[in-house]
Design an enzyme around this catalytic site. Sequence first.
Site, mmCIF file in Angstrom:
data_model
loop_
_atom_site.group_PDB
_atom_site.id
_atom_site.type_symbol
_atom_site.label_atom_id
_atom_site.label_comp_id
_atom_site.label_asym_id
_atom_site.label_seq_id
_atom_site.Cartn_x
_atom_site.Cartn_y
_atom_site.Cartn_z
ATOM 1 N N SER A 124 68.097 -50.243 79.696
ATOM 2 C CA SER A 124 68.303 -49.152 78.751
ATOM 3 C C SER A 124 69.649 -48.480 78.980
ATOM 4 O O SER A 124 70.153 -48.426 80.110
ATOM 5 C CB SER A 124 67.183 -48.138 78.957
ATOM 6 O OG SER A 124 67.488 -46.927 78.325
ATOM 7 N N TYR A 148 61.924 -42.497 84.799
ATOM 8 C CA TYR A 148 61.944 -43.682 83.936
ATOM 9 C C TYR A 148 63.279 -44.415 84.073
ATOM 10 O O TYR A 148 63.330 -45.630 84.275
ATOM 11 C CB TYR A 148 61.715 -43.281 82.469
ATOM 12 C CG TYR A 148 62.101 -44.366 81.491
ATOM 13 C CD1 TYR A 148 61.332 -45.523 81.378
ATOM 14 C CD2 TYR A 148 63.260 -44.254 80.705
ATOM 15 C CE1 TYR A 148 61.703 -46.538 80.495
ATOM 16 C CE2 TYR A 148 63.624 -45.267 79.823
ATOM 17 C CZ TYR A 148 62.851 -46.397 79.722
ATOM 18 O OH TYR A 148 63.215 -47.408 78.865
ATOM 19 N N LYS A 152 64.537 -48.381 85.631
ATOM 20 C CA LYS A 152 65.425 -49.386 85.024
ATOM 21 C C LYS A 152 66.568 -49.706 85.992
ATOM 22 O O LYS A 152 66.937 -50.860 86.192
ATOM 23 C CB LYS A 152 65.983 -48.877 83.693
ATOM 24 C CG LYS A 152 64.937 -48.695 82.614
ATOM 25 C CD LYS A 152 64.303 -50.029 82.236
ATOM 26 C CE LYS A 152 63.203 -49.883 81.197
ATOM 27 N NZ LYS A 152 62.365 -51.075 81.069
#
Length: 335
Positions: A124, A148, A152
Site C-alpha cells: 500500500s 495496519y 505492510k
Amino acid sequence: MKILLTGGAGYIGSHTAIELINAGYDVIIGDNFSNSKRDVIGRLEEIIKKEIQVYEIDFTNYEEVDKLFSKEEIDAVIHLAGLKAVGESCSIPLEYYRNNIESTINVLNAMKKYKVNNFVFSSSATVYGVPKAVPLKEDMPTSCTNPYGWTKYMNEQILMDVSNANPNLSIVILRYFNPIGAHESGLIGEDPNGIPNNLMPYITQVATGKLPVLSIFGNDYPTKDGTGVRDYIHVVDLAKGHVRAIEYSFKNRGIDIFNLGTGKGYSVLDIVNAFEEANNVKVPYVIADRRAGDIAECYADSSKAEKVLGWHAENDLRKMCKDAWNWQQHCIKLN
Ligand code: NAD
Ligand code: UDP
C-alpha cells in the site's frame, strides 16, 4: 497456469480474479470470508460464465494452507488476504500483526515446501508514511503511522529477506494507491461492513440517502482547495496491474516494487463534484475537523510500472464515479 488468490473474495481480489481468468489463467480463490460474502462467488461466476474453484481457508492456519498446496498444483500466489482498516488496526493491533504477518509467513512456507516460486504481494501507499514530496517513487523513504501500515512495511521486509535467501523466487510488491469504482456489470464492488471509513463508499451511501451527509475532514490543508488530495484508481485498472505483475514474475527472478496509481491527485471536493456531475445526484457535505493521522497529499509516480510492466491506468475519474454508483445501486438490492 494456476494462480492462488488469497483474499480473492474481497474487493480487489474479486476484480483481479476476473482479469486473470480473462487473460487465460486458472484461478483458485482462498478466503475465510472474514470481510467478504460467500455470494460474491456466484456473482463472479455470473460474470466469467464458468465455475470458480474456492477454498474456505484461514491463511493464519498453516495446516489448512499446507493441505491446499498439497491438493493443488499451484504455479503462483497473489497474496491479498489481510485486514485493512486503519482505525481498527489502532484498536486491535495484535490481531492485525497476527493476521497480516502470519498469513504471509504461512504462504511463503508452503511455497517453499511445494516449490512454488512466484509471489505477488498487495502492499500500500501507506508505507510512504508522511510524504516529504509528491509524486511518490518506489525508492523514496518508507515509514508508517499506524499498525495496519506497519504490517505492510514488515511484510515487505520479510519478502526482501526471503528473496535474498532464495534466488529462485520471483516476488513482486504492488503498492496500491486509492482503489475506487467497481466492475462495469454492477455485480461486484466494495461492500464495507458498517459505516464506511473510505471516501467513495461514504459518498455513494450519502447519495442513496442511507447516510445523511458527508463530513469532509479538513479544508485547511496546503492543497489547491484545502481538502486532502489522493490518487484514486479504478479497481479494474488495479486488477489488470496484477495480471502484468504475474506475467513479469514468470519472466524474472528477484524482488521488485511497483506503485499502482494514476499519477493524478484529486481533492475531496474534486471527487464530490465529479461524482455529482457523472451521476446527476447530490452529495450534501459539511466541513469537519481533520481526521487524525491523515496527510495532505499523496499521489504516485507510476512510470516504473508503465516502463517495466507495460501497465498504466486507463479509466478516468468520471468512469470511476459512474461505476461506483452503478455498483451501489445493485448493492442495495443485494443487501
Ligand atoms: P478486502 O477486505 O475486501 O479483501 C481482503 C480479503 O481477505 C477479504 O475477503 C477477507 O475475508 C480475506 N482475509 C482476511 N484475512 C484472511 C485470512 N487470514 N485468511 C483468509 N482470508 C482472509 O480488502 P481489499 O480492499 O480487497 O484489499 C486487498 C488487499 O489489498 C489487502 O491486503 C489490503 O490491505 C490491500 N490494500 C487495499 C487497499 C484499499 O484501499 N482497498 C489499498 C492498499 C492495499
Ligand atoms: N475523507 C473525508 N471524509 C470521509 C472519508 C474520507 O473527507 O468520510 C477524506 C480523507 O480525509 C482523505 C480522502 O478523503 O483526504 C481519502 O480518504 P480515504 O479514507 O478514502 O483514503 P486514505 O486516507 O486512506 O488515503
